[in-house]
Design a protein around this motif. Structure first.
Motif, mmCIF file in Angstrom:
data_model
loop_
_atom_site.group_PDB
_atom_site.id
_atom_site.type_symbol
_atom_site.label_atom_id
_atom_site.label_comp_id
_atom_site.label_asym_id
_atom_site.label_seq_id
_atom_site.Cartn_x
_atom_site.Cartn_y
_atom_site.Cartn_z
ATOM 1 N N SER A 127 4.613 -30.195 -14.549
ATOM 2 C CA SER A 127 5.965 -29.982 -15.063
ATOM 3 C C SER A 127 6.550 -31.316 -15.511
ATOM 4 O O SER A 127 6.262 -32.363 -14.921
ATOM 5 C CB SER A 127 6.854 -29.336 -14.002
ATOM 6 N N PHE A 128 7.367 -31.254 -16.535
ATOM 7 C CA PHE A 128 7.887 -32.440 -17.218
ATOM 8 C C PHE A 128 9.408 -32.435 -17.118
ATOM 9 O O PHE A 128 10.083 -31.590 -17.702
ATOM 10 C CB PHE A 128 7.438 -32.391 -18.682
ATOM 11 N N ALA A 129 9.962 -33.376 -16.352
ATOM 12 C CA ALA A 129 11.410 -33.504 -16.208
ATOM 13 C C ALA A 129 11.879 -34.839 -16.763
ATOM 14 O O ALA A 129 11.076 -35.746 -16.993
ATOM 15 C CB ALA A 129 11.819 -33.373 -14.735
ATOM 16 N N TYR A 189 3.048 -33.565 -6.606
ATOM 17 C CA TYR A 189 3.131 -35.019 -6.588
ATOM 18 C C TYR A 189 3.977 -35.497 -7.753
ATOM 19 O O TYR A 189 3.661 -35.228 -8.921
ATOM 20 C CB TYR A 189 1.729 -35.639 -6.677
ATOM 21 N N ALA A 190 5.065 -36.210 -7.461
ATOM 22 C CA ALA A 190 5.907 -36.824 -8.495
ATOM 23 C C ALA A 190 5.292 -38.168 -8.854
ATOM 24 O O ALA A 190 5.509 -39.166 -8.170
ATOM 25 C CB ALA A 190 7.335 -36.988 -7.982
ATOM 26 N N MET A 191 4.556 -38.204 -9.933
ATOM 27 C CA MET A 191 3.715 -39.372 -10.194
ATOM 28 C C MET A 191 4.496 -40.594 -10.650
ATOM 29 O O MET A 191 3.922 -41.689 -10.735
ATOM 30 C CB MET A 191 2.596 -39.038 -11.187
ATOM 31 N N ILE A 203 5.841 -34.921 -13.883
ATOM 32 C CA ILE A 203 5.832 -36.102 -14.740
ATOM 33 C C ILE A 203 7.209 -36.337 -15.332
ATOM 34 O O ILE A 203 8.069 -35.455 -15.308
ATOM 35 C CB ILE A 203 4.783 -35.959 -15.861
ATOM 36 N N ALA A 204 7.398 -37.550 -15.881
ATOM 37 C CA ALA A 204 8.708 -37.902 -16.433
ATOM 38 C C ALA A 204 8.609 -38.644 -17.754
ATOM 39 O O ALA A 204 9.589 -39.254 -18.187
ATOM 40 C CB ALA A 204 9.499 -38.732 -15.418
ATOM 41 N N SER A 205 7.448 -38.587 -18.412
ATOM 42 C CA SER A 205 7.306 -39.246 -19.712
ATOM 43 C C SER A 205 6.031 -38.755 -20.384
ATOM 44 O O SER A 205 5.140 -38.182 -19.733
ATOM 45 C CB SER A 205 7.242 -40.777 -19.550
#
Length: 411
Positions: free
Chosen positions: A110-112, A67-69, A90-92
């Protein structure tokens, strides 16, 4: 017993009972009473669960669903999704805190994203989150942070592929991009990963979003797998993970059809045996946000005035652009089209009219519905915008003109 579906029926996922929209098994009018005020977003947990089940039905069982939250970071939604999927992207740093508060193992997070701060990197390393490295410079910063913390960082390389996802709403790869490492530079970077004390997991290859054409997604999958196999020859160890992104779109506007998920899944079933033979033991991940949550959410505002100007009806509501930028047309930066909109407590039957639903802001861009056919509405009625479960409140200029915020509920 369900009544007839509202206008835009092929796009909506909610039932109608006694002329009133039903959300989470509750009539909209009753839900509005329980929330206590409008505007608000409501997300239906049953619809979220159904969407995951649909994907499980058509995608190969070997696929791990993430899931891309960023699509919807409401903590209650993320908690629910964590119980259904195999990982969270996640992205932040803020999203990381929400994700770590779920039952999901940190190693499956995972953090992108470009521009991660030193604090972001350190917190992710300490928590055991997998960092998708967006550049060679970020890789070096991660190595320094790992040594400082005496922890071996978990990393993957985000690859900017040498192809695009055709017909995508937003191109995230191909050509010059601020995202990821250009594919032709990845082999040299992998050599440096081997020199540093980094725990290498694999690749993240994401080429585009909001795509309704199965053929385009199938082609992207074929090219993504070929690229991953080619780059894996330079990796310091066998790949453990391969995130092939998502890009699955949903229909927002009249005339748009649904993505043929069965065709996408069938193509993956054909491709996976060769991929798993070339990359033994790799875990293939699909990262989806919008496709998982968008159709499970609605945005609800209340009519505070019915106004007629030179023959045109305006329903002035207490919500608008500041809560739902996408439905308004993104500040006029795109050719505006109407999201599916209904009068939620007068969905079927009765008198109908052509009207525009507008918000309270001092700009003509504050527009939720432009000259749409809807049930004739009056003060106190509820204007409902469908397809609002993704990129809604947190993707909107909530501070614009300092109006009250919108609530969010999971039902």
């Amino acid at each position: 017993m369900n009544a007839a579906r509202p206008q835009h029926a092929p796009m909506t996922q909610f039932d109608v009972v006694d002329d009133c929209l039903q959300v989470g098994g509750m009539a909209l009018t009753r839900l509005a009473e329980r929330v206590g005020s409008t505007p608000f977003y409501a997300y239906d947990r049953a619809k979220l669960t159904e969407r995951v089940a649909l994907l499980r039905q058509y995608l190969p069982p070997e696929i791990h669903l993430h899931y891309a939250m960023k699509a919807n970071p409401m903590p209650a939604v993320v908690q629910h999704m964590a119980s259904l999927v195999n990982g969270i992207d996640i992205a932040s740093g803020g999203e990381q805190r929400v994700a770590l508060d779920t039952t999901m193992d940190s190693g499956l997070i995972s953090f992108a994203g470009p521009g991660k701060s030193d604090a972001d990197l350190s917190c992710a390393i300490a928590a055991g989150v997998v960092l998708n490295m967006e550049s060679e410079a970020e890789m070096e910063r991660i190595a320094v942070a790992g040594k400082r913390l005496a922890i071996r960082p978990k990393v993957a390389v985000r690859v900017n592929p040498d192809f695009e996802l055709k017909s995508s709403g937003m191109k995230m790869g191909g050509g010059p991009k601020q995202f990821g490492v250009d594919a032709e530079r990845v082999p040299a970077m992998l050599g440096r990963v081997g020199e540093l004390d980094l725990d290498f997991y694999g690749f993240h290859i994401y080429s585009g979003s909001q795509n309704l054409k199965a053929a385009s997604i199938q082609e992207a999958h074929e090219k993504t797998f070929a690229l991953a196999i080619r780059l894996a020859a330079h990796a310091p160890r066998a790949l453990r993970t391969l995130n092939i992104g998502g890009g699955f779109g949903i229909p927002y506007f009249p005339g748009e059809g649904r993505l043929d998920l069965e065709a996408v899944g069938a193509n993956l079933k054909l491709l996976l045996p060769g991929v798993l033979l070339a990359l033994p033991g790799v875990q293939v991940q699909i990262e989806l946000g919008r496709y998982l949550v968008a159709e499970a959410g609605i945005y609800v505002s209340r009519v505070i005035e019915r106004k007629v100007s030179r023959g045109q009806v305006y329903l002035v509501t207490d919500g608008g652009l500041h809560h739902h930028l996408a439905a308004s047309g993104n500040f006029g930066q795109v050719i505006r089209k109407n999201y599916p909109v209904v009068i939620g407590n007068r969905v079927t039957g009765g008198e109908r009219e052509i009207a525009s639903a507008v918000g309270p802001l001092c700009t003509p861009l504050d527009l939720l519905a432009d000259q749409m056919e809807m049930a004739k509405a009056d003060v106190g009625d509820l204007v409902v915008v469908f397809q609002s479960g993704a990129y809604g409140l947190t993707a909107s200029p909530v501070a614009f003109l300092s109006h009250p915020g919108a609530r969010e509920v999971l039902v």
